[in-house]
Design a protein around this motif. Sequence first.
Motif, PDB file in Angstrom:
ATOM      1  N   LYS A   1      -9.379 -16.469   9.436  1.00 60.34           N
ATOM      2  CA  LYS A   1      -8.937 -17.413   8.472  1.00 60.34           C
ATOM      3  C   LYS A   1      -9.052 -16.808   6.899  1.00 60.34           C
ATOM      4  O   LYS A   1     -10.083 -16.323   6.638  1.00 60.34           O
ATOM      5  CB  LYS A   1      -9.862 -18.577   8.351  1.00 60.34           C
ATOM      6  CG  LYS A   1      -9.430 -19.571   7.082  1.00 60.34           C
ATOM      7  CD  LYS A   1     -10.590 -20.805   7.146  1.00 60.34           C
ATOM      8  CE  LYS A   1     -10.635 -21.402   8.451  1.00 60.34           C
ATOM      9  NZ  LYS A   1     -11.290 -22.869   8.288  1.00 60.34           N
ATOM     10  N   VAL A   2      -7.854 -16.678   6.168  1.00 64.26           N
ATOM     11  CA  VAL A   2      -8.001 -16.277   4.701  1.00 64.26           C
ATOM     12  C   VAL A   2      -8.778 -16.656   4.122  1.00 64.26           C
ATOM     13  O   VAL A   2      -8.788 -17.881   3.706  1.00 64.26           O
ATOM     14  CB  VAL A   2      -6.462 -16.193   3.841  1.00 64.26           C
ATOM     15  CG1 VAL A   2      -6.515 -15.477   2.755  1.00 64.26           C
ATOM     16  CG2 VAL A   2      -5.398 -15.697   5.156  1.00 64.26           C
ATOM     17  N   ILE A   3      -9.577 -16.081   3.406  1.00 64.91           N
ATOM     18  CA  ILE A   3     -10.789 -16.408   2.394  1.00 64.91           C
ATOM     19  C   ILE A   3     -10.609 -15.893   1.114  1.00 64.91           C
ATOM     20  O   ILE A   3     -11.297 -16.092   0.039  1.00 64.91           O
ATOM     21  CB  ILE A   3     -12.080 -15.947   2.882  1.00 64.91           C
ATOM     22  CG1 ILE A   3     -12.271 -14.668   3.141  1.00 64.91           C
ATOM     23  CG2 ILE A   3     -12.426 -16.942   4.314  1.00 64.91           C
ATOM     24  CD1 ILE A   3     -13.767 -14.227   3.661  1.00 64.91           C
TER      25      ILE A   3
ATOM     26  N   LEU B   1      -4.679  -5.238  -3.049  1.00 57.18           N
ATOM     27  CA  LEU B   1      -4.139  -4.697  -2.013  1.00 57.18           C
ATOM     28  C   LEU B   1      -4.301  -5.114  -0.631  1.00 57.18           C
ATOM     29  O   LEU B   1      -3.790  -4.741   0.358  1.00 57.18           O
ATOM     30  CB  LEU B   1      -4.698  -3.322  -1.986  1.00 57.18           C
ATOM     31  CG  LEU B   1      -4.447  -2.231  -3.204  1.00 57.18           C
ATOM     32  CD1 LEU B   1      -5.043  -0.883  -3.181  1.00 57.18           C
ATOM     33  CD2 LEU B   1      -2.867  -1.996  -3.452  1.00 57.18           C
ATOM     34  N   SER B   2      -5.037  -6.361  -0.280  1.00 54.18           N
ATOM     35  CA  SER B   2      -5.275  -6.776   0.927  1.00 54.18           C
ATOM     36  C   SER B   2      -5.798  -8.245   0.798  1.00 54.18           C
ATOM     37  O   SER B   2      -5.955  -8.829  -0.306  1.00 54.18           O
ATOM     38  CB  SER B   2      -6.154  -5.898   1.440  1.00 54.18           C
ATOM     39  OG  SER B   2      -7.508  -6.015   0.837  1.00 54.18           O
TER      40      SER B   2
ATOM     41  N   PHE C   1      -9.997  -7.358   6.780  1.00 56.08           N
ATOM     42  CA  PHE C   1      -9.191  -7.137   5.758  1.00 56.08           C
ATOM     43  C   PHE C   1      -7.664  -6.382   6.298  1.00 56.08           C
ATOM     44  O   PHE C   1      -7.528  -5.507   7.235  1.00 56.08           O
ATOM     45  CB  PHE C   1      -9.666  -5.641   4.970  1.00 56.08           C
ATOM     46  CG  PHE C   1     -10.878  -5.873   3.935  1.00 56.08           C
ATOM     47  CD1 PHE C   1     -10.588  -6.478   2.972  1.00 56.08           C
ATOM     48  CD2 PHE C   1     -12.133  -5.979   4.528  1.00 56.08           C
ATOM     49  CE1 PHE C   1     -11.748  -6.800   1.926  1.00 56.08           C
ATOM     50  CE2 PHE C   1     -13.189  -6.197   3.760  1.00 56.08           C
ATOM     51  CZ  PHE C   1     -13.039  -6.545   2.515  1.00 56.08           C
ATOM     52  N   LEU C   2      -6.809  -7.176   5.784  1.00 52.39           N
ATOM     53  CA  LEU C   2      -5.457  -6.949   6.210  1.00 52.39           C
ATOM     54  C   LEU C   2      -4.663  -6.452   4.927  1.00 52.39           C
ATOM     55  O   LEU C   2      -4.465  -7.006   4.033  1.00 52.39           O
ATOM     56  CB  LEU C   2      -4.723  -8.194   6.534  1.00 52.39           C
ATOM     57  CG  LEU C   2      -3.235  -8.333   6.847  1.00 52.39           C
ATOM     58  CD1 LEU C   2      -3.132  -7.608   8.266  1.00 52.39           C
ATOM     59  CD2 LEU C   2      -2.630  -9.845   7.066  1.00 52.39           C
ATOM     60  N   PRO C   3      -4.126  -5.276   5.240  1.00 55.94           N
ATOM     61  CA  PRO C   3      -3.634  -4.675   4.038  1.00 55.94           C
ATOM     62  C   PRO C   3      -2.268  -5.204   3.506  1.00 55.94           C
ATOM     63  O   PRO C   3      -1.661  -5.695   4.425  1.00 55.94           O
ATOM     64  CB  PRO C   3      -3.435  -2.946   4.403  1.00 55.94           C
ATOM     65  CG  PRO C   3      -4.233  -2.824   5.753  1.00 55.94           C
ATOM     66  CD  PRO C   3      -4.263  -4.251   6.273  1.00 55.94           C
ATOM     67  N   ALA C   4      -1.909  -5.368   2.485  1.00 59.87           N
ATOM     68  CA  ALA C   4      -0.959  -5.838   2.133  1.00 59.87           C
ATOM     69  C   ALA C   4       0.597  -5.142   2.543  1.00 59.87           C
ATOM     70  O   ALA C   4       1.539  -5.809   3.062  1.00 59.87           O
ATOM     71  CB  ALA C   4      -0.633  -6.162   0.663  1.00 59.87           C
ATOM     72  N   GLN C   5       0.521  -4.014   2.582  1.00 64.56           N
ATOM     73  CA  GLN C   5       1.748  -3.376   3.069  1.00 64.56           C
ATOM     74  C   GLN C   5       1.858  -3.342   4.724  1.00 64.56           C
ATOM     75  O   GLN C   5       3.105  -3.441   5.127  1.00 64.56           O
ATOM     76  CB  GLN C   5       1.265  -1.627   3.051  1.00 64.56           C
ATOM     77  CG  GLN C   5       1.480  -1.048   1.736  1.00 64.56           C
ATOM     78  CD  GLN C   5       1.436   0.191   1.618  1.00 64.56           C
ATOM     79  OE1 GLN C   5       1.131   1.125   2.535  1.00 64.56           O
ATOM     80  NE2 GLN C   5       1.794   1.110   0.557  1.00 64.56           N
ATOM     81  N   ASP C   6       0.996  -4.129   5.491  1.00 60.12           N
ATOM     82  CA  ASP C   6       0.933  -4.285   6.684  1.00 60.12           C
ATOM     83  C   ASP C   6       1.840  -5.706   6.822  1.00 60.12           C
ATOM     84  O   ASP C   6       2.525  -5.853   7.761  1.00 60.12           O
ATOM     85  CB  ASP C   6      -0.329  -4.606   7.290  1.00 60.12           C
ATOM     86  CG  ASP C   6      -0.241  -4.700   8.909  1.00 60.12           C
ATOM     87  OD1 ASP C   6      -0.378  -3.286   9.429  1.00 60.12           O
ATOM     88  OD2 ASP C   6      -0.125  -5.752   9.447  1.00 60.12           O
TER      89      ASP C   6
ATOM     90  N   GLU D   1       3.630 -11.035  -4.641  1.00 59.32           N
ATOM     91  CA  GLU D   1       2.430 -12.201  -4.871  1.00 59.32           C
ATOM     92  C   GLU D   1       1.880 -12.303  -3.389  1.00 59.32           C
ATOM     93  O   GLU D   1       2.654 -12.883  -2.395  1.00 59.32           O
ATOM     94  CB  GLU D   1       3.078 -13.501  -5.499  1.00 59.32           C
ATOM     95  CG  GLU D   1       1.909 -14.558  -5.657  1.00 59.32           C
ATOM     96  CD  GLU D   1       0.669 -14.089  -6.284  1.00 59.32           C
ATOM     97  OE1 GLU D   1      -0.282 -14.252  -5.814  1.00 59.32           O
ATOM     98  OE2 GLU D   1       0.724 -13.441  -7.512  1.00 59.32           O
ATOM     99  N   LEU D   2       0.752 -11.965  -3.216  1.00 63.10           N
ATOM    100  CA  LEU D   2       0.181 -12.071  -1.762  1.00 63.10           C
ATOM    101  C   LEU D   2       0.334 -13.561  -1.353  1.00 63.10           C
ATOM    102  O   LEU D   2       0.804 -13.692  -0.107  1.00 63.10           O
ATOM    103  CB  LEU D   2      -1.182 -11.750  -1.703  1.00 63.10           C
ATOM    104  CG  LEU D   2      -1.379 -10.153  -1.413  1.00 63.10           C
ATOM    105  CD1 LEU D   2      -0.692  -9.265  -2.374  1.00 63.10           C
ATOM    106  CD2 LEU D   2      -2.709 -10.020  -1.088  1.00 63.10           C
ATOM    107  N   LYS D   3       0.088 -14.421  -2.100  1.00 62.81           N
ATOM    108  CA  LYS D   3       0.034 -15.925  -1.804  1.00 62.81           C
ATOM    109  C   LYS D   3       1.346 -16.260  -1.319  1.00 62.81           C
ATOM    110  O   LYS D   3       1.540 -17.472  -0.638  1.00 62.81           O
ATOM    111  CB  LYS D   3      -0.668 -16.700  -3.013  1.00 62.81           C
ATOM    112  CG  LYS D   3      -2.078 -16.640  -3.237  1.00 62.81           C
ATOM    113  CD  LYS D   3      -2.367 -17.405  -4.302  1.00 62.81           C
ATOM    114  CE  LYS D   3      -4.095 -17.212  -4.511  1.00 62.81           C
ATOM    115  NZ  LYS D   3      -4.532 -18.228  -5.452  1.00 62.81           N
TER     116      LYS D   3
END
Length: 234
Positions: free
Chosen positions: A68-70, A75-76, A88-93, A105-107
């Motif tokens: 669950k995203v908290i 970058l992650s 941790f899940l890297p944004a590049q993934d 934007e990660l969201k």
Amino acid sequence: MMDVKRRYVIPGDVIATGPLRPEQNVYQDGDRMISTCVGISEIFDNSVKVIPLTGGYMPKTNDLVIGKVIGTSPLSWEFDINSCFVGFLPAQDVFGRDYSPTKDELKQRLDVGDLVATRIANFDRSRDPLLTVQDRDLGKIEAGELVEISPSKVPRLIGKRGSMIQTIEMATKAIITIGQNGWVVISCEDSEGLLKAVEAVKMIDALAHTPNLTERVKSMLGVPDGENNDTIND
């Protein structure tokens, strides 16, 4: 029918002696098989294992986990994975190599509270586990009901060769995603099927240490005797 011997054990208990193979939560001392945790010992097919009665989730590389995203960093994403460790899940993934913290934007992809099926890409206890969604059937879970069970009961829920979970899915027409961290997401178009699937998963969590569990689950689901007989010894 396979003869499976079970009993309660605590750390240090000698479960059996002889030419047996130690498996989960068991170590060998000479010809003695000794328990390393509190649980139910099982002797079958010349092997010995102990099913823990309790226990938190310890990350393991290649495990499929539901997180669950908290929170986020530039970058992650940070994930609750039902552990003392944060995933941790890297944004590049997710965005690819062209990810830029200034323009992406990660969201837009994953927001706080989202459930995601991930795999543990790397973990060595010296730092929090690195997650990935770069595999088939991984990524954001769009719908379903989250059920939390003890991580130690996950093998019981899956069953031998997947027999227990197949029985539940076939009887309820539900789709069940199981995380090794004890988080299970159940989706079903039929509300009655969803309720039965949830009840079955919770029953296994509560009664995993008891005999004849497969028969009890099948009876609750209304599965006729003799159907899917390969689950009898789960």
